[in-house]
Design a protein around this motif. Sequence first.
Motif, PDB file in Angstrom:
ATOM      1  N   LEU A 111       0.831  -1.206   0.000  1.00  0.00           N
ATOM      2  CA  LEU A 111       0.000   0.000   0.000  1.00  0.00           C
ATOM      3  C   LEU A 111       0.865   1.254   0.000  1.00  0.00           C
ATOM      4  CD1 LEU A 111      -2.815   1.313   0.245  1.00  0.00           C
ATOM      5  CD2 LEU A 111      -2.553   1.145   2.727  1.00  0.00           C
ATOM      6  N   LEU A 112       1.900   1.276   0.834  1.00  0.00           N
ATOM      7  CA  LEU A 112       2.769   2.450   0.931  1.00  0.00           C
ATOM      8  C   LEU A 112       3.639   2.618  -0.309  1.00  0.00           C
ATOM      9  CD1 LEU A 112       3.856   2.224   4.670  1.00  0.00           C
ATOM     10  CD2 LEU A 112       2.088   3.675   3.656  1.00  0.00           C
ATOM     11  N   ASP A 113       3.832   1.542  -1.064  1.00  0.00           N
ATOM     12  CA  ASP A 113       4.596   1.628  -2.309  1.00  0.00           C
ATOM     13  C   ASP A 113       3.734   2.011  -3.507  1.00  0.00           C
ATOM     14  OD1 ASP A 113       6.933   0.985  -1.077  1.00  0.00           O
ATOM     15  OD2 ASP A 113       6.869  -1.151  -1.574  1.00  0.00           O
ATOM     16  N   SER A 114       2.432   2.100  -3.295  1.00  0.00           N
ATOM     17  CA  SER A 114       1.517   2.377  -4.410  1.00  0.00           C
ATOM     18  C   SER A 114       1.736   3.791  -4.931  1.00  0.00           C
ATOM     19  CB  SER A 114       0.062   2.193  -3.976  1.00  0.00           C
ATOM     20  OG  SER A 114      -0.272   3.113  -2.963  1.00  0.00           O
ATOM     21  N   LYS A 115       1.384   3.987  -6.176  1.00  0.00           N
ATOM     22  CA  LYS A 115       1.712   5.248  -6.846  1.00  0.00           C
ATOM     23  C   LYS A 115       0.818   6.415  -6.444  1.00  0.00           C
ATOM     24  CE  LYS A 115      -1.091   3.668 -10.774  1.00  0.00           C
ATOM     25  NZ  LYS A 115      -1.081   3.352 -12.213  1.00  0.00           N
ATOM     26  N   GLY A 116      -0.375   6.142  -5.870  1.00  0.00           N
ATOM     27  CA  GLY A 116      -1.292   7.246  -5.606  1.00  0.00           C
ATOM     28  C   GLY A 116      -1.622   7.508  -4.164  1.00  0.00           C
ATOM     29  N   ILE A 117      -1.138   6.666  -3.232  1.00  0.00           N
ATOM     30  CA  ILE A 117      -1.575   6.771  -1.849  1.00  0.00           C
ATOM     31  C   ILE A 117      -1.122   8.069  -1.195  1.00  0.00           C
ATOM     32  CG2 ILE A 117       0.447   5.475  -1.070  1.00  0.00           C
ATOM     33  CD1 ILE A 117      -3.077   5.435   0.522  1.00  0.00           C
ATOM     34  N   TYR A 118       0.104   8.517  -1.447  1.00  0.00           N
ATOM     35  CA  TYR A 118       0.615   9.726  -0.785  1.00  0.00           C
ATOM     36  C   TYR A 118      -0.070  10.980  -1.322  1.00  0.00           C
ATOM     37  CZ  TYR A 118       4.238   6.653   1.010  1.00  0.00           C
ATOM     38  OH  TYR A 118       4.900   5.633   1.647  1.00  0.00           O
ATOM     39  N   THR A 119      -0.290  11.017  -2.634  1.00  0.00           N
ATOM     40  CA  THR A 119      -1.002  12.158  -3.222  1.00  0.00           C
ATOM     41  C   THR A 119      -2.426  12.228  -2.690  1.00  0.00           C
ATOM     42  OG1 THR A 119       0.314  12.033  -5.247  1.00  0.00           O
ATOM     43  CG2 THR A 119      -1.774  13.201  -5.374  1.00  0.00           C
ATOM     44  N   ALA A 120      -3.097  11.072  -2.636  1.00  0.00           N
ATOM     45  CA  ALA A 120      -4.473  11.037  -2.145  1.00  0.00           C
ATOM     46  C   ALA A 120      -4.532  11.427  -0.668  1.00  0.00           C
ATOM     47  CB  ALA A 120      -5.060   9.645  -2.353  1.00  0.00           C
ATOM     48  N   TYR A 121      -3.594  10.942   0.114  1.00  0.00           N
ATOM     49  CA  TYR A 121      -3.547  11.291   1.531  1.00  0.00           C
ATOM     50  C   TYR A 121      -3.343  12.800   1.712  1.00  0.00           C
ATOM     51  CZ  TYR A 121      -3.698   8.157   5.560  1.00  0.00           C
ATOM     52  OH  TYR A 121      -4.114   7.412   6.628  1.00  0.00           O
ATOM     53  N   TRP A 122      -2.413  13.358   0.978  1.00  0.00           N
ATOM     54  CA  TRP A 122      -2.134  14.790   1.086  1.00  0.00           C
ATOM     55  C   TRP A 122      -3.357  15.616   0.705  1.00  0.00           C
ATOM     56  CZ3 TRP A 122       0.523  18.364   3.301  1.00  0.00           C
ATOM     57  CH2 TRP A 122       0.571  19.651   2.758  1.00  0.00           C
ATOM     58  N   ASN A 123      -4.024  15.249  -0.384  1.00  0.00           N
ATOM     59  CA  ASN A 123      -5.222  15.978  -0.813  1.00  0.00           C
ATOM     60  C   ASN A 123      -6.319  15.898   0.242  1.00  0.00           C
ATOM     61  OD1 ASN A 123      -4.019  16.700  -3.243  1.00  0.00           O
ATOM     62  ND2 ASN A 123      -4.823  14.922  -4.329  1.00  0.00           N
ATOM     63  N   SER A 124      -6.467  14.740   0.880  1.00  0.00           N
ATOM     64  CA  SER A 124      -7.491  14.597   1.920  1.00  0.00           C
ATOM     65  C   SER A 124      -7.150  15.424   3.149  1.00  0.00           C
ATOM     66  CB  SER A 124      -7.643  13.123   2.314  1.00  0.00           C
ATOM     67  OG  SER A 124      -8.244  12.385   1.282  1.00  0.00           O
ATOM     68  N   ILE A 125      -5.865  15.482   3.508  1.00  0.00           N
ATOM     69  CA  ILE A 125      -5.457  16.275   4.673  1.00  0.00           C
ATOM     70  C   ILE A 125      -5.666  17.764   4.405  1.00  0.00           C
ATOM     71  CG2 ILE A 125      -3.451  16.975   6.051  1.00  0.00           C
ATOM     72  CD1 ILE A 125      -2.423  14.104   5.780  1.00  0.00           C
ATOM     73  N   VAL A 126      -5.317  18.209   3.196  1.00  0.00           N
ATOM     74  CA  VAL A 126      -5.552  19.610   2.827  1.00  0.00           C
ATOM     75  C   VAL A 126      -7.038  19.922   2.879  1.00  0.00           C
ATOM     76  CG1 VAL A 126      -5.419  21.291   0.952  1.00  0.00           C
ATOM     77  CG2 VAL A 126      -3.473  19.810   1.435  1.00  0.00           C
ATOM     78  N   ARG A 127      -7.843  19.027   2.333  1.00  0.00           N
ATOM     79  CA  ARG A 127      -9.287  19.251   2.368  1.00  0.00           C
ATOM     80  C   ARG A 127      -9.795  19.276   3.806  1.00  0.00           C
ATOM     81  NH1 ARG A 127     -14.293  15.563  -0.107  1.00  0.00           N
ATOM     82  NH2 ARG A 127     -15.902  16.958   0.705  1.00  0.00           N
ATOM     83  N   LEU A 128      -9.291  18.393   4.645  1.00  0.00           N
ATOM     84  CA  LEU A 128      -9.746  18.322   6.031  1.00  0.00           C
ATOM     85  C   LEU A 128      -9.517  19.638   6.761  1.00  0.00           C
ATOM     86  CD1 LEU A 128     -10.696  16.760   8.570  1.00  0.00           C
ATOM     87  CD2 LEU A 128      -8.330  16.004   8.850  1.00  0.00           C
ATOM     88  N   PHE A 129      -8.290  20.159   6.730  1.00  0.00           N
ATOM     89  CA  PHE A 129      -7.959  21.350   7.511  1.00  0.00           C
ATOM     90  C   PHE A 129      -8.478  22.629   6.860  1.00  0.00           C
ATOM     91  CE2 PHE A 129      -4.876  18.311   9.188  1.00  0.00           C
ATOM     92  CZ  PHE A 129      -5.008  18.546  10.543  1.00  0.00           C
ATOM     93  N   LEU A 130      -8.283  22.765   5.552  1.00  0.00           N
ATOM     94  CA  LEU A 130      -8.757  23.964   4.877  1.00  0.00           C
ATOM     95  C   LEU A 130     -10.284  24.017   4.880  1.00  0.00           C
ATOM     96  CD1 LEU A 130      -8.145  26.494   3.217  1.00  0.00           C
ATOM     97  CD2 LEU A 130      -8.114  25.067   1.157  1.00  0.00           C
ATOM     98  N   GLY A 131     -10.920  22.896   4.593  1.00  0.00           N
ATOM     99  CA  GLY A 131     -12.382  22.857   4.569  1.00  0.00           C
ATOM    100  C   GLY A 131     -12.992  23.131   5.923  1.00  0.00           C
ATOM    101  N   THR A 132     -12.427  22.533   6.978  1.00  0.00           N
ATOM    102  CA  THR A 132     -12.959  22.759   8.322  1.00  0.00           C
ATOM    103  C   THR A 132     -12.792  24.209   8.742  1.00  0.00           C
ATOM    104  OG1 THR A 132     -12.430  20.460   8.920  1.00  0.00           O
ATOM    105  CG2 THR A 132     -12.838  22.003  10.715  1.00  0.00           C
ATOM    106  N   PHE A 133     -11.655  24.810   8.389  1.00  0.00           N
ATOM    107  CA  PHE A 133     -11.430  26.225   8.720  1.00  0.00           C
ATOM    108  C   PHE A 133     -12.461  27.116   8.030  1.00  0.00           C
ATOM    109  CE2 PHE A 133      -9.555  30.309   7.451  1.00  0.00           C
ATOM    110  CZ  PHE A 133      -9.302  30.859   8.696  1.00  0.00           C
TER     111      PHE A 133
END
Length: 292
Positions: free
Chosen positions: A63-85
């Motif tokens: 899973l950690l070697d997959s090509k999209g997991i880090y990008t998807a995680y980062w986008n979700s974290i940005v959405r979480l904090f920016l959206g909640t603010f």
Amino acid sequence: MKQSFGEKAGYWTLNGLLLLLSLCTLYPFWHVLMYALSDPKLSMGGGIFLLPRGFSFMSFQILLDSKGIYTAYWNSIVRLFLGTFVNLLFTMMLAYPLSLRRFMGRNTITLMIFFTMLFSGGMIPTYLLVKQLGLLDSIWALIIPGAISAWNLLIMKNYFQSIPAELEESASIDGASPSRVLFTIILPVSMPVIAAIALFYGVAHWNNYFDAILYINTQSNQVLQVFLRTMLNGSSLQQVQGADNFATHIGMVTEESVKMATVIASVLPMLLIYPFLQKYYVKGVLIGSVKG
């Protein structure tokens, strides 16, 4: 006070039922975690997983070697904090004037907001509006359309109404502007409801995937929940791992074990955050919904 036999029996029966209910609630998470930590070949037998079978981190490694997991995680974290603010800022700035009895037309505006809880514009008109605003395939398409939740707004409005009016009046007499009263007087004494509403908005942002399917077109802007959905809908390991590294792990893992690892990776942040906000969650919702 001495308890009778019936009271003791009822106490232990109730606690036993609550314990059983807790175990039924927690076991699915435990099962997924143990399955993900088990040897993929041994886990294919199914059944109950109280402990890992042949402990292995291979599923998480893939899973950690997959090509999209880090990008998807980062986008979700940005959405979480920016959206909640953004959600909290807009909700507070609307809830505060609606909580003031001197605000003309506040009942009419509140009724209009409540109306949106019963009826909405629909998926297609909303999509066309987002497209016309030029928000497609951007993080703002996941934040702006739902910037204010009517339910959360009403909870915060009721909480602000429960704050003594003398606080606001004394600050106004000293020359404080409405915005200064809100941010320096009202908000510091409203942390319980703010934490509760932040948790509401944060969980919604983290779990929501349907709007990302509608508005996000490129893989580089996609969120973790869509990545998880792709996994759970039967995608192959080649799609997740990438063609370059897929051959290396053939026969070492199964699709089910990687899916379990993906589920753990997606729910872990909320499981870590919730215990710290749980007390505010309960207190904020009770005060905001009862007092008015």
